[in-house]
Motif scaffolding. Structure first.
Motif, short mmCIF file in Angstrom:
data_model
loop_
_atom_site.label_atom_id
_atom_site.label_comp_id
_atom_site.label_asym_id
_atom_site.label_seq_id
_atom_site.Cartn_x
_atom_site.Cartn_y
_atom_site.Cartn_z
N LEU A 75 -54.45 1.28 -60.66
CA LEU A 75 -54.84 0.05 -59.98
C LEU A 75 -54.79 -1.13 -60.94
O LEU A 75 -54.29 -2.20 -60.62
CB LEU A 75 -56.23 0.19 -59.36
N PHE A 76 -55.34 -0.93 -62.15
CA PHE A 76 -55.32 -1.99 -63.16
C PHE A 76 -53.89 -2.36 -63.52
O PHE A 76 -53.54 -3.54 -63.58
CB PHE A 76 -56.09 -1.55 -64.41
N ASP A 77 -53.05 -1.35 -63.75
CA ASP A 77 -51.65 -1.60 -64.11
C ASP A 77 -50.91 -2.36 -63.01
O ASP A 77 -50.12 -3.25 -63.27
CB ASP A 77 -50.91 -0.30 -64.42
N THR A 78 -51.18 -2.00 -61.76
CA THR A 78 -50.55 -2.67 -60.63
C THR A 78 -50.94 -4.14 -60.59
O THR A 78 -50.09 -5.01 -60.41
CB THR A 78 -50.94 -1.98 -59.31
N ALA A 79 -52.22 -4.42 -60.78
CA ALA A 79 -52.69 -5.80 -60.77
C ALA A 79 -52.11 -6.59 -61.94
O ALA A 79 -51.65 -7.73 -61.77
CB ALA A 79 -54.22 -5.84 -60.81
N ALA A 80 -52.11 -5.99 -63.12
CA ALA A 80 -51.58 -6.67 -64.30
C ALA A 80 -50.08 -6.94 -64.15
O ALA A 80 -49.59 -8.02 -64.50
CB ALA A 80 -51.85 -5.83 -65.55
N LEU A 81 -49.35 -5.98 -63.62
CA LEU A 81 -47.92 -6.15 -63.41
C LEU A 81 -47.64 -7.24 -62.39
O LEU A 81 -46.76 -8.09 -62.59
CB LEU A 81 -47.29 -4.83 -62.96
N LEU A 82 -48.41 -7.27 -61.31
CA LEU A 82 -48.23 -8.28 -60.28
C LEU A 82 -48.45 -9.68 -60.85
O LEU A 82 -47.61 -10.57 -60.67
CB LEU A 82 -49.20 -8.05 -59.11
N VAL A 83 -49.55 -9.88 -61.55
CA VAL A 83 -49.86 -11.20 -62.10
C VAL A 83 -48.82 -11.60 -63.15
O VAL A 83 -48.37 -12.75 -63.18
CB VAL A 83 -51.29 -11.24 -62.68
N THR A 84 -48.41 -10.66 -63.98
CA THR A 84 -47.41 -10.96 -65.01
C THR A 84 -46.07 -11.33 -64.38
O THR A 84 -45.43 -12.31 -64.79
CB THR A 84 -47.24 -9.76 -65.96
N LYS A 85 -45.65 -10.58 -63.38
CA LYS A 85 -44.38 -10.90 -62.70
C LYS A 85 -44.44 -12.25 -62.01
O LYS A 85 -43.48 -13.02 -62.05
CB LYS A 85 -44.02 -9.81 -61.68
N LEU A 86 -45.56 -12.54 -61.37
CA LEU A 86 -45.72 -13.85 -60.74
C LEU A 86 -45.64 -14.96 -61.77
O LEU A 86 -44.98 -15.98 -61.55
CB LEU A 86 -47.06 -13.92 -59.99
N LYS B 169 -52.79 -15.37 -55.13
CA LYS B 169 -51.78 -14.36 -54.81
C LYS B 169 -52.28 -12.95 -55.11
O LYS B 169 -52.00 -12.01 -54.37
CB LYS B 169 -50.48 -14.66 -55.54
N LEU B 170 -53.02 -12.80 -56.20
CA LEU B 170 -53.60 -11.49 -56.53
C LEU B 170 -54.58 -11.05 -55.46
O LEU B 170 -54.54 -9.92 -55.00
CB LEU B 170 -54.29 -11.54 -57.90
N GLU B 171 -55.44 -11.96 -55.04
CA GLU B 171 -56.42 -11.63 -54.00
C GLU B 171 -55.72 -11.29 -52.68
O GLU B 171 -56.11 -10.36 -51.98
CB GLU B 171 -57.40 -12.77 -53.79
N CYS B 172 -54.66 -12.02 -52.37
CA CYS B 172 -53.92 -11.78 -51.13
C CYS B 172 -53.22 -10.42 -51.15
O CYS B 172 -53.24 -9.70 -50.17
CB CYS B 172 -52.90 -12.90 -50.92
N GLN B 173 -52.64 -10.08 -52.28
CA GLN B 173 -51.87 -8.83 -52.39
C GLN B 173 -52.75 -7.59 -52.56
O GLN B 173 -52.52 -6.57 -51.93
CB GLN B 173 -50.89 -8.91 -53.57
N LEU B 174 -53.74 -7.68 -53.46
CA LEU B 174 -54.53 -6.50 -53.80
C LEU B 174 -56.02 -6.62 -53.51
O LEU B 174 -56.73 -5.63 -53.53
CB LEU B 174 -54.35 -6.16 -55.29
N GLY B 175 -56.48 -7.83 -53.28
CA GLY B 175 -57.92 -8.02 -53.09
C GLY B 175 -58.65 -7.98 -54.42
O GLY B 175 -58.05 -7.86 -55.48
N ARG B 176 -59.95 -8.06 -54.35
CA ARG B 176 -60.76 -7.99 -55.56
C ARG B 176 -60.98 -6.53 -55.91
O ARG B 176 -61.12 -5.69 -55.03
CB ARG B 176 -62.09 -8.69 -55.36
N ALA B 177 -61.00 -6.23 -57.18
CA ALA B 177 -61.20 -4.85 -57.63
C ALA B 177 -62.60 -4.39 -57.23
O ALA B 177 -63.56 -5.14 -57.31
CB ALA B 177 -61.05 -4.76 -59.13
N GLY B 178 -62.67 -3.17 -56.78
CA GLY B 178 -63.96 -2.58 -56.47
C GLY B 178 -64.43 -2.77 -55.04
O GLY B 178 -65.15 -1.94 -54.53
N THR B 179 -64.03 -3.85 -54.36
CA THR B 179 -64.56 -4.08 -53.02
C THR B 179 -64.04 -3.05 -52.04
O THR B 179 -64.81 -2.47 -51.29
CB THR B 179 -64.20 -5.48 -52.51
N HIS B 180 -62.76 -2.78 -52.04
CA HIS B 180 -62.19 -1.83 -51.08
C HIS B 180 -62.49 -0.40 -51.49
O HIS B 180 -62.84 0.42 -50.67
CB HIS B 180 -60.68 -2.02 -50.96
N ARG B 181 -62.38 -0.11 -52.79
CA ARG B 181 -62.60 1.25 -53.25
C ARG B 181 -64.03 1.69 -53.03
O ARG B 181 -64.28 2.78 -52.56
CB ARG B 181 -62.24 1.38 -54.73
N HIS B 182 -65.00 0.81 -53.31
CA HIS B 182 -66.40 1.18 -53.14
C HIS B 182 -66.73 1.40 -51.66
O HIS B 182 -67.35 2.37 -51.29
CB HIS B 182 -67.30 0.10 -53.74
#
Length: 101
Positions: free
Chosen positions: A36-47, A61-74
């Motif tokens: 999950l961390f790698d996906t978020a870091a890759l997305l932001v870096t590519k953007l 764009k990060l919030e739109c694509q993946l949301g905030r970390a922890g909210t969905h998983r918890h």
């Protein structure tokens, strides 16, 4: 064909890291869910490399694509845990049992 090398300055790197941190993608997520961390870091870096250099635009764009970390998983793990506890006590609903037969 020549390869194109994109260099990210230390100031830009810190901005990318702060966008990730503010969205909850920090060291604790890296330990818990590296994918999950790698996906978020890759997305932001590519953007960023594609030209999105505004901190607020990257965060949006990060919030739109993946949301905030922890909210969905918890929420998912909590609801799954509650459902499994309920089924452990009450058994599966009759319509679920009928579909398996």
């Amino acid at each position: 064909m020549s390869s194109i090398e994109n260099n990210i300055s230390s100031v830009d790197f810190e901005m990318i890291r702060s966008v990730l941190d503010d969205a909850g993608y920090d060291a604790s997520v890296l330990v818990e869910d590296q994918c999950l961390f790698d996906t978020a870091a890759l997305l932001v870096t590519k953007l960023f490399l594609s030209g999105v250099d505004s901190r607020s635009a990257l965060a949006a764009k990060l919030e739109c694509q993946l949301g905030r970390a922890g909210t969905h998983r918890h929420r998912l793990s909590l609801s799954l845990s509650l459902s499994l506890s309920r089924y452990a006590i009450q058994g599966f609903p009759l319509e679920s049992q009928a579909n398996k037969s």
